[in-house]
Enzyme design. Structure first.
Site, PDB file in Angstrom:
ATOM      1  N   THR A 385       9.773 -60.673  91.205  1.00  0.00           N
ATOM      2  CA  THR A 385       9.693 -62.136  91.260  1.00  0.00           C
ATOM      3  C   THR A 385      10.960 -62.735  90.625  1.00  0.00           C
ATOM      4  OG1 THR A 385       7.299 -61.964  91.123  1.00  0.00           O
ATOM      5  CG2 THR A 385       8.201 -64.149  90.786  1.00  0.00           C
ATOM      6  N   ASN A 405       6.256 -59.863  95.206  1.00  0.00           N
ATOM      7  CA  ASN A 405       5.322 -59.235  94.292  1.00  0.00           C
ATOM      8  C   ASN A 405       5.990 -58.109  93.528  1.00  0.00           C
ATOM      9  OD1 ASN A 405       2.958 -59.111  92.878  1.00  0.00           O
ATOM     10  ND2 ASN A 405       1.995 -57.643  94.243  1.00  0.00           N
ATOM     11  N   GLU A 424       2.046 -58.525  98.466  1.00  0.00           N
ATOM     12  CA  GLU A 424       1.286 -59.610  97.840  1.00  0.00           C
ATOM     13  C   GLU A 424      -0.222 -59.441  98.008  1.00  0.00           C
ATOM     14  OE1 GLU A 424       3.068 -61.758  95.448  1.00  0.00           O
ATOM     15  OE2 GLU A 424       4.286 -61.886  97.246  1.00  0.00           O
ATOM     16  N   ASP A 427      -2.390 -59.262  95.050  1.00  0.00           N
ATOM     17  CA  ASP A 427      -2.746 -60.440  94.250  1.00  0.00           C
ATOM     18  C   ASP A 427      -4.122 -60.990  94.623  1.00  0.00           C
ATOM     19  OD1 ASP A 427      -0.580 -60.434  92.598  1.00  0.00           O
ATOM     20  OD2 ASP A 427       0.480 -62.078  93.563  1.00  0.00           O
ATOM     21  N   SER A 457       0.402 -66.364  89.917  1.00  0.00           N
ATOM     22  CA  SER A 457       0.656 -66.898  88.569  1.00  0.00           C
ATOM     23  C   SER A 457       1.912 -67.752  88.542  1.00  0.00           C
ATOM     24  CB  SER A 457       0.845 -65.750  87.563  1.00  0.00           C
ATOM     25  OG  SER A 457      -0.297 -64.936  87.505  1.00  0.00           O
ATOM     26  N   GLY A 476       7.486 -62.632  86.150  1.00  0.00           N
ATOM     27  CA  GLY A 476       6.837 -61.800  85.125  1.00  0.00           C
ATOM     28  C   GLY A 476       5.343 -61.655  85.290  1.00  0.00           C
ATOM     29  N   GLY A 477       4.835 -61.702  86.529  1.00  0.00           N
ATOM     30  CA  GLY A 477       3.401 -61.476  86.739  1.00  0.00           C
ATOM     31  C   GLY A 477       2.585 -62.445  85.906  1.00  0.00           C
TER      32      GLY A 477
HETATM   33  N1  GLY Z   1       3.014 -61.828  92.893  1.00  0.00           N
HETATM   34  C1  GLY Z   1       2.950 -62.372  91.597  1.00  0.00           C
HETATM   35  C2  GLY Z   1       2.379 -63.752  91.586  1.00  0.00           C
HETATM   36  O1  GLY Z   1       2.436 -64.447  92.587  1.00  0.00           O
HETATM   37  O2  GLY Z   1       1.849 -64.148  90.583  1.00  0.00           O
END
Ligand code: GLY
Length: 574
Positions: A385, A405, A424, A427, A457, A476-477
């Site tokens: 990301t 992702n 993705e 997620d 996120s 950063g997730g």
């Molecule tokens: N793929 C990480 C996010 O969208 O939160």
């Protein structure tokens, strides 16, 4: 009893029994909030901060050619697709919050991926019913229908000044003429070599004689250059219909995936109202669902609004922030999903009264174990990301967080397109009760359904005050949310762009019940006090790659700063 009911019962019992609850009344509101439509003065110059100097320079180049912040965003994002494919790209999606200076329009651009119509949750299970993590994270089944190309075309068409072809030109040039991959990309390719080598087009793209690119050698991406050229010429249809779409679908299906041309043709960018929350004289404009980020940030700020933070020592300030994070992440797991598919109790989650209740449940001197608040795994904020921030000379602003992702997404390149597909689908809450790669659990609200967006996120945000404004975000997730929150708090405390991106970070996401800490974030006395309150401090390597631009209206100066944790970024004012 359902988890939600258990939670409410717990909250009620805490409300009724807690005599030690900390609250200040009225909340600490420092200054009046700048109204949304206040005509801002023009800065007269521009600032861009992104994760790669080639991308920042591409944006500045487009500005110099008469483009605005939104054209520059197209240039930055498309160049990142070429030079930072480990983090984002044409095969992924983005979320953006923008403010148009001419009329004060503030809008959230949702170019998130969607599940293909034929999605089948059983594809993400092994024969014994256990989660198939490989299907969720690698190869074509892990990929949602990309939103990035449609989002870039949308930004250009609805908000830009230049033709799409002009804004995509720097990326096309970089892909054709070649560039030197930085150490992050070289390391990402080495780290994911085994997965990349499973797919012939991925191996052909990322390896020379079986080896990842070496330092100092030029690297070319002719297939992606061609795909970008078709997008530049034909607009979104150049990607979602015709030759490119046919190649994408053929490659995905040949490798066991289930995309159809109708999935691509039907993809739609969504414009949504951003979440807006007032805090200490600033208005934070941030990402609504299908991101969980803005809801969580708003919930945390609403909790903190009633705490007189200035009167607290560092340990107790951190205590309240961590307890607010804990409660917001619990709600993330339970309630949120794609607003086009699920009804969410946003009025409740964003209500100051709800936050009042949550604040009352925080003990002034003691951690609340997450086990007392129903529910969830471990997070890994690796090199995936990306985020960039832009303000142009007219005061247009855009915060963009873009992703494939996990590092290098699905590792699957669709033959003949140069497009690396996202992963993705992980997620989504693919397997009820089992965490995704970031340790996040989900509920039915985030179950996979054809055409539905997976929860994110990503938290691109604007922080708008009378005197100062910031454009902020980070990858950063699950840590995106807490990074952006801590950045917002630092900005409101008066820190400049460089200090905001450099400040050390901490993170709590409800479960695992621990505070992740960067080395040096707490002085020994603060760490000791937090441990006394019951916190487990979990040291981790530094995380995030924040890119921030700020505008001081009083001196009319801009600042741009890129996270010092990663050497490849560049923040520049011109
Ligand atoms: N793929 C990480 C996010 O969208 O939160």
């Amino acid at each position: 009893m359902s988890l939600s009911l258990r939670w409410r019962a717990l909250l009620l019992s805490l409300l009724l029994t807690s005599t030690a609850a900390f609250a200040t009344d009225p909340p600490a509101q420092a200054k009046p909030v700048a109204p949304a439509t206040t005509a801002a003065p023009k800065p007269g110059h521009a600032a861009i901060a992104s994760a790669n100097f080639l991308a920042t320079n591409a944006g500045l180049d487009v500005l110099a050619r008469g483009g605005n912040a939104f054209d520059a965003a197209v240039a930055v994002a498309s160049t990142l697709s070429v030079v930072e494919p480990e983090s984002s790209g044409l095969g992924g999606g983005f979320m953006a919050v923008l403010r148009r200076a001419s009329d004060g329009r503030e809008v959230f651009i949702d170019a998130r991926e969607v599940a293909p119509a034929a999605v089948d949750a059983k594809d993400y299970l092994n024969a014994d019913g256990s989660p198939n993590r490989d299907a969720a994270l690698n190869g074509p089944l892990s990929a949602g229908i990309p939103g990035e190309p449609a989002g870039l075309a949308w930004l250009s068409r609805h908000y830009g000044k230049l033709p799409l072809s002009a804004s995509l030109a720097p990326a096309i040039r970089t892909a054709r003429d070649g560039f030197q991959p930085d150490s992050r990309l070289r390391n990402a390719i080495a780290e994911r070599a085994d997965d990349l080598k499973r797919w012939p087009a991925s191996e052909a793209k990322y390896f020379v004689d079986g080896k990842p690119p070496v330092e100092g050698r030029l690297w070319h991406d002719p297939d992606q250059a061609r795909t970008l050229e078709i997008l530049a010429k034909e607009g979104r249809d150049g990607f979602y219909r015709g030759e490119v779409a046919r190649k994408l679908v053929a490659a995905v299906r040949a490798a066991g995936g289930n995309w159809t041309e109708a999935d691509l043709a039907g993809y739609q960018v969504k414009e949504r109202a951003p979440i807006s929350v007032d805090y200490r004289g600033y208005r934070i404009v941030t990402a609504p669902p299908p991101s969980s980020g803005g809801v969580a940030i708003a919930e945390i700020l609403n909790i903190l609004r009633g705490v007189d933070m200035d009167k607290l020592d560092r340990a107790h300030r951190v205590h309240y922030v961590v307890e607010a994070m804990r409660r917001a992440f619990r709600d993330h797991n339970d309630y949120l999903g794609d607003p086009d598919f699920v009804k969410m109790p946003l009025d409740m989650l964003l209500s100051p009264f709800y936050a009042d209740g949550l604040r009352q449940s925080i003990l002034p001197d003691k951690a609340t174990p997450s086990s007392m608040l129903p529910h969830t795994g471990a997070s890994d904020p690796g090199p995936h990301t990306t985020h960039f921030s832009i303000i142009d000379k007219d005061g247009n602003m855009i915060a963009v967080t873009s992703t494939v992702n996990y590092t290098l997404g699905s590792t699957f390149v669709a033959a003949g397109t140069g497009v690396l597909l996202n992963d993705e689908m992980d997620d989504f809450a693919l397997v009820p009760g089992k965490p995704n790669v970031y340790g996040l659990l989900g509920s039915k609200a985030n179950a996979p359904v054809g055409g539905k967006r997976m929860l994110s996120s990503m938290s691109p945000s604007l922080v708008i005050g009378q005197d100062r404004t910031a454009v902020i975000g980070s990858p950063g997730g699950s840590t995106i949310i807490t990074q952006v929150l801590e950045g917002i708090l630092a900005f409101i405390d008066g820190k400049d762009a460089g200090a905001i991106v450099a400040q050390k970070r901490y993170h709590h996401q409800f479960l695992p019940d621990r505070v992740d800490v960067e080395p040096g974030v707490f002085d020994p006395a603060t760490a000791k006090e937090l441990q006394r309150m019951g916190y487990t401090l979990h040291p981790r390597d530094p995380w995030g790659f924040m890119n921030v631009v700020t505008w001081d209206h009083r001196s009319n100066t801009l600042q741009a700063a890129s996270d010092p944790r990663r050497p490849s970024g560049l923040g520049k004012v011109q």
